[in-house]
Design a protein around this motif. Sequence first.
Motif, short mmCIF file in Angstrom:
data_model
loop_
_atom_site.label_atom_id
_atom_site.label_comp_id
_atom_site.label_asym_id
_atom_site.label_seq_id
_atom_site.Cartn_x
_atom_site.Cartn_y
_atom_site.Cartn_z
N LYS A 703 38.89 32.96 30.28
CA LYS A 703 39.90 32.57 29.29
C LYS A 703 39.48 33.03 27.89
N ILE A 704 38.18 32.86 27.58
CA ILE A 704 37.67 33.29 26.26
C ILE A 704 37.67 34.81 26.17
N ALA A 705 37.19 35.47 27.23
CA ALA A 705 37.07 36.94 27.22
C ALA A 705 38.43 37.63 27.15
N ALA A 706 39.47 36.95 27.67
CA ALA A 706 40.79 37.58 27.73
C ALA A 706 41.39 37.83 26.35
N ILE A 707 41.08 36.96 25.38
CA ILE A 707 41.77 37.08 24.08
C ILE A 707 40.82 37.22 22.89
N SER A 708 39.52 37.13 23.13
CA SER A 708 38.57 37.14 22.02
C SER A 708 37.96 38.53 21.82
N LEU A 726 32.87 37.20 35.57
CA LEU A 726 34.28 37.61 35.61
C LEU A 726 34.59 38.32 36.93
N VAL A 727 33.69 39.20 37.35
CA VAL A 727 33.90 39.94 38.61
C VAL A 727 33.93 38.98 39.80
N SER A 728 33.15 37.90 39.71
CA SER A 728 33.11 36.92 40.82
C SER A 728 34.46 36.26 41.05
N LEU A 729 35.33 36.28 40.04
CA LEU A 729 36.67 35.68 40.18
C LEU A 729 37.67 36.62 40.84
N LEU A 730 37.29 37.90 41.01
CA LEU A 730 38.17 38.87 41.69
C LEU A 730 37.97 38.73 43.19
N ARG A 734 39.84 32.86 45.33
CA ARG A 734 40.17 32.26 44.04
C ARG A 734 41.69 32.26 43.86
N ASP A 735 42.18 31.36 43.00
CA ASP A 735 43.64 31.31 42.83
C ASP A 735 44.12 32.42 41.91
N GLY A 736 45.44 32.60 41.88
CA GLY A 736 46.05 33.70 41.14
C GLY A 736 45.74 33.68 39.66
N LEU A 737 45.70 32.47 39.06
CA LEU A 737 45.43 32.37 37.63
C LEU A 737 44.01 32.83 37.31
N GLN A 738 43.05 32.46 38.18
CA GLN A 738 41.66 32.89 37.98
C GLN A 738 41.56 34.41 38.10
N ASN A 739 42.25 34.99 39.11
CA ASN A 739 42.26 36.45 39.26
C ASN A 739 42.82 37.11 38.01
N MET A 773 45.87 46.18 42.25
CA MET A 773 46.92 47.13 41.85
C MET A 773 47.98 47.25 42.94
N PHE A 774 47.66 46.80 44.16
CA PHE A 774 48.62 46.79 45.28
C PHE A 774 49.39 45.47 45.36
N GLU A 775 48.96 44.47 44.58
CA GLU A 775 49.51 43.11 44.69
C GLU A 775 51.03 43.07 44.50
N ASN A 776 51.66 42.14 45.23
CA ASN A 776 53.11 41.94 45.05
C ASN A 776 53.40 41.20 43.75
N HIS A 777 52.42 40.40 43.32
CA HIS A 777 52.61 39.62 42.10
C HIS A 777 52.61 40.56 40.89
N ASP A 778 53.70 40.54 40.11
CA ASP A 778 53.87 41.50 39.01
C ASP A 778 52.75 41.42 37.98
N GLN A 779 52.39 40.17 37.57
CA GLN A 779 51.39 40.03 36.51
C GLN A 779 50.00 40.49 36.95
#
Length: 936
Positions: A703-708, A726-730, A734-739, A773-779
């Motif tokens: 969360k910090i790394a995403a915007i700081s 961060l890589v461990s969350l890929l 893990r849930d979609g928000l963590q990814n 990059m293959f995910e169906n989820h747009d975000q």
Amino acid sequence: QMEDPIQLKEEGNKYFQASDYEKALQSYTQAIKLNKDKGLQAVLYRNRAACYLKKEEYAKAASDASRAIDINASDIKALYRRSQALEKLGKLDQAFKDAQKCATIEPRNKNFQETLRRLGANIQEKVNPGGALRIQFSTDSRVQKMFEILLDENSDKEKREKAANNLIVLGREEAGAERIFQNNGVSLLLQVIETKDPELILAAVRTLSGMCTGHKARATAILHYLGIDSICMWMSVDNEEISLAVCNLLQTITDCLLGQGTEEHHGKEEAVVLDTKKDLRMITMRLLDMLVSKKVSGQGRDRALNLLNKNIPRKDLKDHDNSRTIFVIDNGLKKILKVVGQIPEMPECLPLTENTQLTASVLLNKLYDDLRCDPERDNYRVICEEYIKSKIDPQNMDKTLHAIQMVSGVLQGPFDLGNKLLGMKGVMEMMVALCGSEREIDQLVAVEALIHASTKLSRATFIISNGVALLKEIYKKTKNEKIKIRALVGLCKLGSAGGTDYGLRQFAEGSTEKLARQCRKWLCNTSIDTRTRKWAVEGLAYLTLDADVKDDFVEDEPALQAMFELAKTSDKTILYSVASALVNCTNSYDTKELVPELVQLAKFSKQHVPEEHPKDKKDFVVKRVKRLLKAGVVSALACMVKADSAILTDQSKELIARVFLALCEDPKDRGTIVAQGGGKALIPLAVEGTEVGKIKASHALAKIAAISNPDIAFPGERVYEVVRPLVSLLNTERDGLQNYEALLGLTNFSGRSDKLRLKIVKERALPDIENYMFENHDQLRQAATECMCNLVVNKEVQERFVADGNDRLKLVVLLCGEDDEKVQVAAAGALAMLTAAQKKLCSKMTEVTTQWLEILQRLCLHDNMEVQHRGLVITFNLISADKELAKKLVETELLEILTYIGKQEDDPKKQHIINVARDCLTRCMDYGLIKPLSQA
């Protein structure tokens, strides 16, 4: 005259045993001339060296011994004989080196140890009155110079500190450690320790730790030279830094003896087999002795307990050998029980810290859990029962008090065993009697035992029937604040453990809010001792489960500050309680999601359905988080994270990580969190602890790394430590928000520097990013594509696209044809950079899919100017790469598109687009594929 070397050797041996050294010398000399076997030659030379020693021809003895050593570097007899000869020749430093090698190979040989001590003493006699060593080491004057400075009391302080630091660094390098070891270093380091200068002692101990790391033989030799008694004595001192450094030294030696770490072998040393079991048992016995010694400081006792906790129980239960645990139970269980049975207020109490008894309880639990079968557990229980029974004496209340304290300590360790001990004849009766005693100490011990017994209510059978009534009675009647607060915490625990307000609802004194106010009052009262105030924190840890209580608590600024201040103390229970209270206030605990259909079914069947308290709704939680941030909770958490690993348990780390994640929820607050040290504090939480704790901390970092700005949030080298969490969350677990937030953080990082991009690649993040990059989820697809867009600047990533047998380029090309504009922008940017950097990819792009031309044309005509510009840059790269490829493009509708855009009038808003189109046309004219308009 014999011509068989073996017979000549045997003849020489007989002459030697008969003390006829001249004839023995002749036999060995004749055998040496006739012999052709290398192994036998070494034996003959060392035997002849023995003859020369007896004849006092020391130069010849040293020469023959050296010849034997040249053939076999680990020939211990030859080494010892050369040492004897060199000593007689006055070459003490060289003699000492040979003796040290002998002691390394056979660390238990008393003769070698005695020789070392004698040579060390002789060397020390050469110290002049000023303290500077006259002796010149033959191999390393640098080491000698360091010791000269350290041992000279008249040396400049700055010079001594520099020499000490240089010695520590040298000791950590294998070559440097060997230099120190071979140059009488252990003896000299012992002299440094004996100076009683704390800074020098620290330097010497840390140097010894470096020398022992990863080298079993050297570690064993150092252990025997220093002596386990001396090491334990140094660890017992009332100086935290020295005690910890010595503890680390003993841990390093233990790791080597257990075969942990990288073993470095030198010469023939790998052939040497060291039996370490006796040494390990010797260390264990001394540590157990430290537990009950009055001469040992509280810190020293903690160190001994921590070493036992770390090294005795099995690391892996699949390993069937639990002999170390059995040994400790048989030889030291009573000693551990004596520690947990100590009462700080009693005059004869051993020196303790705030954590000693809890650490001893943890050890009791680990030992119990490490047992493999019922007979082993029965033996453990019998030892406890017999020892506790021996302390129960109705005629001697002080002695009985220790017995109840022991039961209390076991309840904090192996709880089921503690519950059985409560059922022993006379134990519960004595607890009741103590509760009714007039003495404060009797009531304190009894109430604390009741509290620990109520930890797991479902199994605390004795407390269900007796405890609540006792605690209620004590709370109502006592005027002693120390006892009152403990009784309250006991009732809180009973309520919490039962899943309801079991204890509190039976409590006539009033609501949980009233009890919480009382706890806050105690917490803020600095005149009450810390040990009592910590119970107030523990009470709040339970009471803040109530929504009204937690809401009132965060508005009480003095109470918050008092709790934060207490969190700075080195107390395991306080840290855990503070973290628990903050988890409750931020609602960062796990909650079960109610399924609407099941709720309706429960209502239909007239069952009670728990409803969310209004103050547990999001608006109230956000308000509490903001209040905590304003009060400085981040600084308090950062301070808690710095606590010693023995105090900050994995469970506490998980709780702190949960709180941090809740604090990071609002992007507007993340700057404040970074400014107060939150970013730095999260890194160790993401690396060590429970699996849940590491995930929560990693998510907060994301969360910090995403915007700081990474340079501000994680300055210097720290930013590289954040990549792995961060890589461990890929991960699909893990849930979609963590990814998503991990991808955003990596995108931010990969845009900063090539060194960071390389770190991401080395952490093997590329396959995971490609999967998203293959995910169906747009975000998720967008975030992964944006991350890849930044990563393709790196040459190693480009080479992976160029390599045969993968669809990476095809994926990027197809993503350029997506309907999602953000995905298109990122994919087109990646493709533009790839085709600019690698000409091979320009031709490869036309082969990966038949849709490539249609996708490229759509990019060049896109309404979004950013997408259009990137499409035209890709076109320019293709045209520039190869004339044949340019010809292929000119023969398509792409020429008309380029001409249409290039002919447009200059327009500042889209001039960059027009210019690229014109560059494409110019390059085609250069190739002669099209003519200028005037010539057409």
